[in-house]
Design a protein around this motif. Structure first.
Motif, PDB file in Angstrom:
ATOM      1  N   ALA A  28       0.822  -1.206   0.000  1.00 43.18           N
ATOM      2  CA  ALA A  28       0.000   0.000   0.000  1.00 43.18           C
ATOM      3  C   ALA A  28       0.852   1.251   0.000  1.00 43.18           C
ATOM      4  O   ALA A  28       0.541   2.255  -0.662  1.00 43.18           O
ATOM      5  CB  ALA A  28      -0.935  -0.007   1.216  1.00 43.18           C
ATOM      6  N   ALA A  29       1.994   1.223   0.738  1.00 42.31           N
ATOM      7  CA  ALA A  29       2.888   2.389   0.755  1.00 42.31           C
ATOM      8  C   ALA A  29       3.505   2.631  -0.619  1.00 42.31           C
ATOM      9  O   ALA A  29       3.616   3.779  -1.078  1.00 42.31           O
ATOM     10  CB  ALA A  29       3.979   2.187   1.809  1.00 42.31           C
ATOM     11  N   SER A  45       0.848   4.107  -2.897  1.00 41.58           N
ATOM     12  CA  SER A  45       0.586   5.506  -2.525  1.00 41.58           C
ATOM     13  C   SER A  45       1.700   6.423  -3.005  1.00 41.58           C
ATOM     14  O   SER A  45       1.450   7.546  -3.461  1.00 41.58           O
ATOM     15  CB  SER A  45       0.436   5.617  -1.007  1.00 41.58           C
ATOM     16  N   TRP A  89       1.376   6.899  -6.712  1.00 40.79           N
ATOM     17  CA  TRP A  89       0.191   7.736  -6.982  1.00 40.79           C
ATOM     18  C   TRP A  89       0.470   9.210  -6.654  1.00 40.79           C
ATOM     19  O   TRP A  89       0.082  10.106  -7.388  1.00 40.79           O
ATOM     20  CB  TRP A  89      -0.980   7.210  -6.168  1.00 40.79           C
ATOM     21  N   TYR A  90       1.168   9.442  -5.535  1.00 38.92           N
ATOM     22  CA  TYR A  90       1.467  10.823  -5.140  1.00 38.92           C
ATOM     23  C   TYR A  90       2.382  11.489  -6.164  1.00 38.92           C
ATOM     24  O   TYR A  90       2.159  12.645  -6.567  1.00 38.92           O
ATOM     25  CB  TYR A  90       2.107  10.817  -3.761  1.00 38.92           C
TER      26      TYR A  90
END
Length: 854
Positions: free
Chosen positions: A51-52, A55, A58-59
């Protein structure tokens, strides 16, 4: 260094209580939960890591999109600012030139010189022109700075030239500049060369007013090329769009035949200060790839999935081993719980007929404990003493394997001596190696079930006896198959076992299921919910069966048969005798109506004779007079014709009287037809007038205008009116009232009440002595009359006639204080006022006032 040691000591002191708490919680968990937590920890860590990573990707992607969006917005606004400054600067120069033209400091030649300089310095212009107020070209300079006579042609072929009475962009701008007295930008359009251009028209205002315009025409492509900074065009594509969002010009030229891919980042601003529908669009593209196309991202995902899969595999292996360890214990506990919770008694015997096992339900059922039963051989303690031989025979059948498959009904004795009925099922007891080791018997208490079964059997017998004793035919038919499921004695007596009788009574084709073409029939009830059909009944209907010459009152409803099929039940009651009685009563009522009319005419016989005597006497006098004058040859042709016409009129009058009386008294079948109220009233009044004149009674008639049509039998309604008028006249004459009270009022008016709805009311009001209260309550009884020679069928017949037309009749006394001053009879005939049509109210239409003469 001492400070660091103190810090480490503090951390150790804080960690020790937490560690003790976690260790205590861990020891309290079962081994299975410890294995689960040990597997879930790494699994959760891997999922958090994945998940990290997602993320972070995506960021970074969103941050790049935001930067690119800001860059596109900034470059678009820079391009807009440059174009705005250039257009404003050009507008100011044009205004200055226009001012010099108006002040006549320059002529056409000088204008050409200034325009050349102006056009050469601004390559985005296609031409600069000077037009008069009449749209005449004074001077025109092309973009190259030369005078060009072909520019701004006045023959209407040049779209850049304003032409009167047209709606071209140039003409619209010309009119706007003339009206507003300020520079106006025209909408974009295509010039003679197919280039998209727009104009700025500066009005020329002198002392006399509007004297023309100064036109500068911009090429959109040139404006974009020379106004947008090079660094902006290098970074992003800048395009100009028209009002339909079609690209007019762009800093990027696509390859021929290729379609420009739509940019992912767009920013649009208006082309200021023109504000003529053109839009300036900046376009940007993302340079980085998305998550789906990122190889590093997929490598991380693949490694994470592999790790999760390995952890799940380890977890499943640990769970399988734990399941194997607890399988025997769980199986044992389950079987023990199942045996203890069963309500059926279980008993196991070995091959020597010795009891080896009983469950708690068997002990509770017999009252003996497990210790008292284990190891016992026949005779068993729960055998009743009087049934040893029978139980021994059943036991021998068990040992030989000949027990009935449906079980055997036995009687069992409890420890306290009470006996109950039970059903016992016996089967071989086979071990895991497939070898029989004994017999297993299951025993169920059926005392209550047997009692209920006996009650149901008795109830069914009583129900069948009742249905068989009914005089009505009761039948049940399957809707889908057309099969007769039940028929009582009366149905079998009349129709046999044929389902066609049911279908005949039901008025449907439910009995067609056995016909050769049954497969081709359409099932009208397929797909209908049975619950809705069974909840609804049907209205009673009367059916005549030709083959039996009988009438039946049929009632039906749908129900679900015992096997779940949808069925229809019919109850048909023989009403043949009742129908014959009703037919006879109808014939007698019809005869009573005719009799009543004959009686009315009989009572009026003297009046009718007197009425006919007048025209007959007149005819005799006319004929004798004509004979005498013809013999004396003292009559002229005209006088003879006049006398004959009068004679014919008197004969016609006598014939009409006889015709009306004949129509009134002749016997005919009741026939409903459309009739007018005023026509019925006229006929009734004309017939009743004979009796009224004989009794010296006046009548006042009022018929409302535009009444709707009545669907009645006119003769029957005339009969009711005749009876009411005659009764009123008799009441007045018998009371010997003075002339002031010897009159009757007949009114016909429309009304509407919540109870009766729309109807027409006929009312007969007299000034007679009225009716006693006991007479009002009994006046409609058969053969009740207040007259000495009356038969008592008049008002009863009137009520029957009115009610047969769905109307009502009532009588009431009229009071002046406590004194009775008259009586009023009224009856109503229902009509549909909403569908009434404009009708004529008749010749009188309103009121007819007649005075009877002695």
């Amino acid at each position: 260094m001492p400070h660091f040691s103190n810090f480490r000591g503090s951390l150790r002191r804080l960690a020790l209580p937490t560690q003790r708490l976690v260790a205590s919680w861990w020891r309290r968990q079962s081994p299975a939960r410890q294995d689960r937590f040990a597997t879930l920890g790494p699994l959760i860590s891997v999922l958090l890591f994945l998940a990290a990573i997602i993320s972070a990707f995506w960021y970074l992607r969103n941050e790049e999109i935001e930067r690119e969006t800001e860059a596109v917005k900034r470059d678009t606004e820079i391009a807009q600012q440059q174009i705005r400054l250039r257009l404003i600067e050009n507008q100011e120069q044009l205004v200055r030139i226009a001012r010099e033209i108006v002040t006549r400091t320059v002529d056409a030649h000088d204008f050409g010189a200034q325009a050349k300089t102006f056009a050469r310095e601004r390559p985005e212009l296609t031409h600069v022109s000077w037009l008069s107020a009449r749209r005449e070209r004074r001077a025109s300079v092309s973009a190259a700075g030369f005078q060009d006579d072909s520019l701004m042609a006045t023959d209407g072929s040049d779209p850049s030239m304003p032409v009167a009475n047209q709606s071209s962009p140039a003409e619209l701008a010309f009119q706007a500049a003339k009206e507003r007295r300020q520079p106006v930008y025209s909408p974009p359009f295509a010039d003679n060369n197919g280039t998209t251009v727009f104009q700025i028209q500066v009005p020329l205002i002198d002392r006399t007013g509007f004297s023309g315009v100064l036109i500068a025409e911009y090429a959109v492509e040139g404006l974009l090329r020379y106004s947008v900074p090079t660094e902006v065009a290098t970074r992003h594509a800048i395009a100009v769009l028209d009002a339909r969002e079609q690209v007019v010009s762009s800093t990027v030229t696509p390859m021929p035949g290729q379609r420009i891919q739509r940019a992912s980042i767009l920013h649009e601003v208006p082309l200021a200060p023109a504000m003529n529908g053109l839009i300036l669009r900046g376009q940007g593209y993302r340079t980085s790839i998305g998550l789906i196309s990122n190889t590093l991202f997929w490598m991380v995902v693949a490694l994470s999935v592999l790790t999760v899969w390995m952890l799940l595999g380890t977890w499943r292996h640990m769970r399988r081993r734990l399941q194997i360890q607890t399988a025997l214990a769980s199986e044992t506990n389950f079987r023990r719980a199942m045996e203890n919770s069963m309500l059926t008694g279980m008993r196991a015997m070995d091959m020597d007929s010795r009891i080896s096992y009983v469950n708690p339900a068997f002990c509770a059922m017999t009252g003996f404990s497990e210790a008292e039963l284990i190891g016992r051989k026949p005779p068993f303690p729960y055998w009743p003493p009087d049934r040893y031989e029978e139980n021994a025979r059943l036991q021998q059948q068990e040992v030989q394997g000949r027990s009935p498959a449906g079980g055997a009904e036995v009687r069992v004795m409890r420890k306290d001596g009470t006996i109950f009925d039970a059903r016992m099922y016996v089967s071989p007891l086979v071990d895991t190696k497939g070898k029989q080791s004994g017999w297993m018997a299951s025993i169920t208490n059926i005392t209550e079930a047997k009692r209920v079964r006996d009650q149901l059997s008795a109830s069914h017998e009583r129900f069948t006896t009742v249905l068989e004793g009914l005089d009505a035919a009761v039948s049940v038919l399957s809707v889908q198959q057309g099969e007769l499921l039940f028929a009582n004695r009366s149905y079998r007596l009349w129709f046999g076992a044929d389902p066609a009788g049911h279908a005949l009574l039901a008025g449907s084709q439910l009995g067609r299921g056995n016909s050769p073409d049954a497969d081709e029939e359409v099932d009208d009830y397929s797909g209908l919910p049975a619950q809705h059909l069974t909840d609804t009944g049907s209205d009673p209907r009367e059916v005549y069966v030709d083959s039996l010459e009988m009438w039946f009152d049929v009632r039906s409803r749908y129900l679900q048969w015992t096997d779940g099929r949808l069925a229809q039940m019919l109850i048909a009651t023989d009403i043949t005798v009742r129908r014959h009685a009703e037919a006879l009563a109808a014939q007698q009522a019809e005869k009573a109506q005719v009799t009543s009319r004959l009686m009315t005419m009989g009572e009026m016989a003297s009046s009718v004779a007197h009425e006919l005597n007048q025209p007959l006497t007149a005819i005799t006098n006319y004929c004798n007079g004509m004979v005498s004058r013809v013999r004396g040859d003292a009559i002229k042709k005209d006088d003879l014709l006049a006398a004959l016409e009068k004679t014919a009129k008197q004969a016609q009058r006598a014939g009409q009287i006889i015709h009306r009386i004949r129509n009134f008294v002749k016997r005919s079948e009741p026939q409903r037809q459309a009739a007018q109220a005023y026509a019925i009233v006229e006929d009734a009044v004309e017939l009743a007038g004979i009796e009224l004149r004989r009794r010296n009674v006046a009548i006042h008639t009022y018929v409302a205008q535009r009444l709707p049509q009545l669907m009645v039998d006119p003769i029957l309604i005339e009969q009711v009116l005749m009876n009411l008028l005659k009764n009123a006249a008799e009441a007045i004459d018998n009371a010997s009232l003075p002339v002031s009270r010897r009159h009757i009022e007949l009114r016909v008016v429309p009304k509407h009440t919540p109870e009766l709805g729309g109807h027409i009311e006929f009312s007969v009001t007299d000034m007679g002595p009225g009716l006693p209260e006991e007479v009002i309550s009994r006046m409609y009884e058969a053969f009740f009359s207040t007259k000495a020679d009356g038969l008592g069928i008049g008002l009863g017949l009137c009520r029957s006639i009115v009610e047969s037309h769905q109307g009502r009749i009532r009588a009431e006394n009229l009071y002046n204080g406590s004194l009775v001053v008259g009586c009023r009879f009224a009856f109503t005939i229902p009509v549909d006022i909403s569908r009434s049509e404009p009708l004529t109210a008749g010749p009188a239409g309103l009121a007819v006032n007649e005075k009877a003469t002695p």
